[in-house]
Motif scaffolding. Structure first.
Motif, mmCIF file in Angstrom:
data_model
loop_
_atom_site.group_PDB
_atom_site.id
_atom_site.type_symbol
_atom_site.label_atom_id
_atom_site.label_comp_id
_atom_site.label_asym_id
_atom_site.label_seq_id
_atom_site.Cartn_x
_atom_site.Cartn_y
_atom_site.Cartn_z
ATOM 1 N N ASP A 299 -13.399 3.021 7.788
ATOM 2 C CA ASP A 299 -12.275 3.765 8.368
ATOM 3 C C ASP A 299 -10.981 3.051 8.005
ATOM 4 O OD1 ASP A 299 -10.439 5.191 9.807
ATOM 5 O OD2 ASP A 299 -11.219 4.668 11.786
ATOM 6 N N PRO A 300 -10.292 3.488 6.948
ATOM 7 C CA PRO A 300 -9.063 2.814 6.532
ATOM 8 C C PRO A 300 -8.005 2.741 7.619
ATOM 9 C CG PRO A 300 -9.812 4.332 4.828
ATOM 10 C CD PRO A 300 -10.656 4.592 6.035
ATOM 11 N N ARG A 301 -7.987 3.714 8.536
ATOM 12 C CA ARG A 301 -6.953 3.722 9.586
ATOM 13 C C ARG A 301 -7.085 2.535 10.531
ATOM 14 N NH1 ARG A 301 -8.347 9.518 11.829
ATOM 15 N NH2 ARG A 301 -10.375 8.516 11.523
ATOM 16 N N ALA A 302 -8.307 2.022 10.680
ATOM 17 C CA ALA A 302 -8.510 0.865 11.566
ATOM 18 C C ALA A 302 -7.993 -0.420 10.958
ATOM 19 C CB ALA A 302 -9.995 0.718 11.890
ATOM 20 N N LEU A 303 -7.617 -0.368 9.679
ATOM 21 C CA LEU A 303 -7.155 -1.567 8.974
ATOM 22 C C LEU A 303 -5.694 -1.411 8.567
ATOM 23 C CD1 LEU A 303 -10.324 -2.121 6.767
ATOM 24 C CD2 LEU A 303 -9.692 -3.379 8.829
ATOM 25 N N THR A 304 -4.883 -0.950 9.487
ATOM 26 C CA THR A 304 -3.456 -0.770 9.240
ATOM 27 C C THR A 304 -2.649 -1.527 10.287
ATOM 28 O OG1 THR A 304 -3.410 1.269 10.557
ATOM 29 C CG2 THR A 304 -3.785 1.495 8.176
ATOM 30 N N ILE A 305 -1.389 -1.797 9.970
ATOM 31 C CA ILE A 305 -0.466 -2.393 10.940
ATOM 32 C C ILE A 305 0.085 -1.274 11.812
ATOM 33 C CG2 ILE A 305 1.679 -3.697 11.241
ATOM 34 C CD1 ILE A 305 1.183 -4.933 8.491
ATOM 35 N N GLN A 306 -0.118 -1.372 13.098
ATOM 36 C CA GLN A 306 0.327 -0.339 14.024
ATOM 37 C C GLN A 306 1.195 -0.972 15.103
ATOM 38 O OE1 GLN A 306 -2.824 2.260 15.383
ATOM 39 N NE2 GLN A 306 -4.022 1.900 13.531
ATOM 40 N N ASN A 307 2.448 -0.483 15.201
ATOM 41 C CA ASN A 307 3.402 -1.018 16.190
ATOM 42 C C ASN A 307 3.525 -2.537 16.078
ATOM 43 O OD1 ASN A 307 3.817 1.592 17.344
ATOM 44 N ND2 ASN A 307 1.905 1.345 18.488
ATOM 45 N N ARG A 308 3.605 -3.011 14.815
ATOM 46 C CA ARG A 308 3.746 -4.431 14.497
ATOM 47 C C ARG A 308 2.519 -5.252 14.888
ATOM 48 N NH1 ARG A 308 8.747 -6.426 13.273
ATOM 49 N NH2 ARG A 308 8.342 -8.401 14.341
ATOM 50 N N GLU A 309 1.419 -4.601 15.250
ATOM 51 C CA GLU A 309 0.178 -5.290 15.571
ATOM 52 C C GLU A 309 -0.675 -5.381 14.313
ATOM 53 O OE1 GLU A 309 -0.967 -6.727 18.426
ATOM 54 O OE2 GLU A 309 1.046 -6.404 19.247
ATOM 55 N N LEU A 310 -1.099 -6.600 13.984
ATOM 56 C CA LEU A 310 -1.876 -6.826 12.767
ATOM 57 C C LEU A 310 -3.369 -6.613 13.033
ATOM 58 C CD1 LEU A 310 -0.048 -10.080 11.631
ATOM 59 C CD2 LEU A 310 0.175 -7.826 10.576
ATOM 60 N N PRO A 311 -4.082 -5.990 12.084
ATOM 61 C CA PRO A 311 -5.514 -5.759 12.281
ATOM 62 C C PRO A 311 -6.340 -7.015 12.051
ATOM 63 C CG PRO A 311 -4.875 -4.997 10.119
ATOM 64 C CD PRO A 311 -3.606 -5.460 10.794
ATOM 65 N N SER A 312 -7.575 -6.977 12.522
ATOM 66 C CA SER A 312 -8.515 -8.070 12.259
ATOM 67 C C SER A 312 -9.916 -7.489 12.179
ATOM 68 C CB SER A 312 -8.443 -9.143 13.356
ATOM 69 O OG SER A 312 -8.822 -8.602 14.607
ATOM 70 N N GLY B 200 -7.971 -1.845 3.723
ATOM 71 C CA GLY B 200 -7.813 -0.472 4.178
ATOM 72 C C GLY B 200 -7.327 0.435 3.067
ATOM 73 N N SER B 201 -6.382 -0.051 2.261
ATOM 74 C CA SER B 201 -5.877 0.733 1.136
ATOM 75 C C SER B 201 -6.949 0.917 0.065
ATOM 76 C CB SER B 201 -4.644 0.065 0.531
ATOM 77 O OG SER B 201 -3.570 0.086 1.440
ATOM 78 N N VAL B 202 -7.699 -0.146 -0.229
ATOM 79 C CA VAL B 202 -8.758 -0.043 -1.233
ATOM 80 C C VAL B 202 -9.817 0.969 -0.786
ATOM 81 C CG1 VAL B 202 -10.622 -1.302 -2.380
ATOM 82 C CG2 VAL B 202 -8.357 -2.353 -2.143
ATOM 83 N N LEU B 203 -10.209 0.912 0.487
ATOM 84 C CA LEU B 203 -11.192 1.860 1.010
ATOM 85 C C LEU B 203 -10.680 3.293 0.904
ATOM 86 C CD1 LEU B 203 -12.387 -0.041 4.217
ATOM 87 C CD2 LEU B 203 -13.682 0.284 2.117
ATOM 88 N N ALA B 204 -9.384 3.465 1.133
ATOM 89 C CA ALA B 204 -8.811 4.813 1.114
ATOM 90 C C ALA B 204 -8.748 5.401 -0.286
ATOM 91 C CB ALA B 204 -7.412 4.781 1.730
ATOM 92 N N TYR B 205 -8.596 4.546 -1.304
ATOM 93 C CA TYR B 205 -8.332 5.052 -2.646
ATOM 94 C C TYR B 205 -9.487 4.916 -3.632
ATOM 95 C CZ TYR B 205 -3.453 5.879 -1.491
ATOM 96 O OH TYR B 205 -2.301 6.365 -0.934
ATOM 97 N N LEU B 206 -10.559 4.219 -3.280
ATOM 98 C CA LEU B 206 -11.712 4.175 -4.173
ATOM 99 C C LEU B 206 -12.288 5.579 -4.336
ATOM 100 C CD1 LEU B 206 -13.597 0.904 -3.196
ATOM 101 C CD2 LEU B 206 -12.947 1.554 -5.521
ATOM 102 N N ASP B 207 -12.627 5.933 -5.549
ATOM 103 C CA ASP B 207 -13.134 7.254 -5.880
ATOM 104 C C ASP B 207 -14.565 7.395 -5.350
ATOM 105 O OD1 ASP B 207 -14.018 9.603 -6.986
ATOM 106 O OD2 ASP B 207 -13.523 9.081 -9.063
ATOM 107 N N ARG B 208 -14.747 8.171 -4.269
ATOM 108 C CA ARG B 208 -16.061 8.280 -3.651
ATOM 109 C C ARG B 208 -17.035 9.130 -4.469
ATOM 110 N NH1 ARG B 208 -16.087 5.696 1.328
ATOM 111 N NH2 ARG B 208 -14.150 4.503 1.428
ATOM 112 N N GLU B 209 -16.533 9.851 -5.456
ATOM 113 C CA GLU B 209 -17.436 10.545 -6.369
ATOM 114 C C GLU B 209 -18.167 9.563 -7.281
ATOM 115 O OE1 GLU B 209 -18.307 13.859 -7.010
ATOM 116 O OE2 GLU B 209 -17.530 14.107 -4.973
ATOM 117 N N ARG B 210 -17.521 8.444 -7.555
ATOM 118 C CA ARG B 210 -18.089 7.461 -8.481
ATOM 119 C C ARG B 210 -18.669 6.248 -7.769
ATOM 120 N NH1 ARG B 210 -14.417 5.403 -12.840
ATOM 121 N NH2 ARG B 210 -16.462 4.814 -13.654
ATOM 122 N N PHE B 211 -18.140 5.928 -6.578
ATOM 123 C CA PHE B 211 -18.504 4.681 -5.926
ATOM 124 C C PHE B 211 -19.049 4.925 -4.519
ATOM 125 C CE2 PHE B 211 -14.695 3.640 -8.582
ATOM 126 C CZ PHE B 211 -15.403 3.039 -9.615
#
Length: 378
Positions: free
Chosen positions: A65-78, A35-46
């Motif tokens: 969608d980086p938000r779907a790959l976050t820990i929310q209310n101690r719930e781990l994504p999959s 999720g972090s990698v998706l959020a920060y990759l430079d979309r102008e270049r990649f």
């Protein structure tokens, strides 16, 4: 799939497949890293293709969608298994991601310039996907097959480091069929010891043992993740980490070091005895000093040993090297992570940010280095 759109000045963007999830016990943390990698990759270049691997090993096209790959209310994504089923072709004459869904099986979904395998633990960080990518002739971020396999297996990490004369702690390996230590081994290690799976990460399956009466239970906990178990002598002192980064020209640098300190109580009201999974990802019990408050000589020693460890395992791309600085000032290498966490709290990108390379620039460097290296014996 649509044709690639041009980036700045009409240049074609580099197509990056971010692969995450996987079959290991670190599935959820891989998702958070991705999720972090998706959020920060430079979309102008990649141009980014999110590719999830389900817990049972199925490959699917994920949502960007980086938000779907976050820990929310101690719930781990999959990984959501409902995406388009696909596979990475191991045939270098075809290459790319191939559809597997009914009626379109065998169609090329997309070509891929470079794979960013944000996979932690077995079936990803251990040389397995690296071998597939080598077969496919597809460039990828991070160390190759040998370094990934050796870095994942802490027994062989330490053996390779020791062969280079680098400082490592005492350990005993318990292979399948062996469940305890001899009296001589107990005397050599002393108490406390840490019992851990040989091939796992994110502090999964680790137990601190302060009485030999608890050893058997700790071995059982570790063996739930790996039939091979390490028993390591504790090294009282400070936990220090250092990042290593390779650049497209082949040069290698070490980041500023960081220190992890446990300062608070978890949800059970107790301060963790060590930096375990819950302390890392679920409880706010840690503080980080970046750069670590080390004297200049010790800080330089950490950076030198980090690069030496990177070389000893024949790494490429990146690694995070973890150390103990003992109470008497000795610097001892604990382990080496060939695909460290990329979550918002992960030390690797934070150390490089303090060193002067921010998250987007770090990711760009990793992709550029992968492309410059290519695959095989070039």
């Amino acid at each position: 799939m649509e044709q690639r759109q041009g980036g700045q000045h009409g240049q074609q963007r580099i197509r990056v497949a971010v692969v995450f999830g996987g079959r290991s016990s670190e599935h959820a943390i891989s998702c958070v890293s991705a999720g972090s990698v998706l959020a920060y990759l430079d979309r102008e270049r990649f141009e980014v293709l999110p590719v999830g691997i389900t817990r049972d090993g199925g490959w699917v096209l994920g949502q960007d969608d980086p938000r779907a790959l976050t820990i929310q209310n101690r719930e781990l994504p999959s990984v959501d298994s409902t995406g388009t089923a696909l596979a990475l072709s191991a045939d270098p004459t075809r290459g790319g991601l191939v559809r597997l869904d009914e009626g379109r099986a065998g169609e090329l979904l997309s070509g891929v310039d470079v794979v960013f395998p944000v996979l932690h633990g077995p079936y990803g960080e251990d040389g397995t996907i690296q071998g597939l990518l080598e077969m496919a002739g597809t460039a990828y971020v991070g160390p190759g097959v040998l370094a990934s396999a050796a870095g994942m297996d802490k027994e062989f990490t330490k053996k390779l480091l020791a062969a280079e004369g680098l400082p490592v702690g005492e350990m005993v390996v318990l292979r399948p069929g062996t469940a305890t230590l001899t009296e001589a081994q107990r005397a050599r290690l002393g108490l406390p010891v840490f019992v851990k799976p040989a091939r796992a990460g994110s502090s999964v399956g680790i137990t601190k043992v302060t009485s030999w009466a608890d050893l058997a239970d700790a071995v059982d906990v570790a063996r739930a993740h790996d039939p091979k178990v390490l028993v390591e002598a504790a090294i009282p002192g400070r936990e220090i980490e250092c990042g290593v980064l390779e650049f497209p020209d082949g040069s290698v640098r070490a980041s500023a070091a960081a220190e992890i300190r446990l300062v608070g109580a978890g949800r059970d009201g107790a301060v963790p005895e060590f930096y375990d999974f819950q302390a890392k990802y679920l409880d706010d019990v840690c503080e980080f000093d970046i750069p670590a408050k080390l004297d200049d000589a010790t800080a330089e020693r950490v950076r030198e040993l980090a690069i030496a460890a990177f070389r000893a395992l024949d790494c490429q791309g990146l690694a995070r090297v973890d150390f103990f600085v003992s109470e008497d000032g000795r610097v001892v290498i604990n382990e080496l992570n060939t695909m460290p966490g990329f979550t918002p709290i992960s030390m690797y990108p934070r150390m490089w940010a303090v060193t002067g390379i921010d998250y987007p620039a770090l990711l760009s460097t990793l992709v550029e280095t992968a492309l410059a290296r290519g695959t095989g014996l070039r």
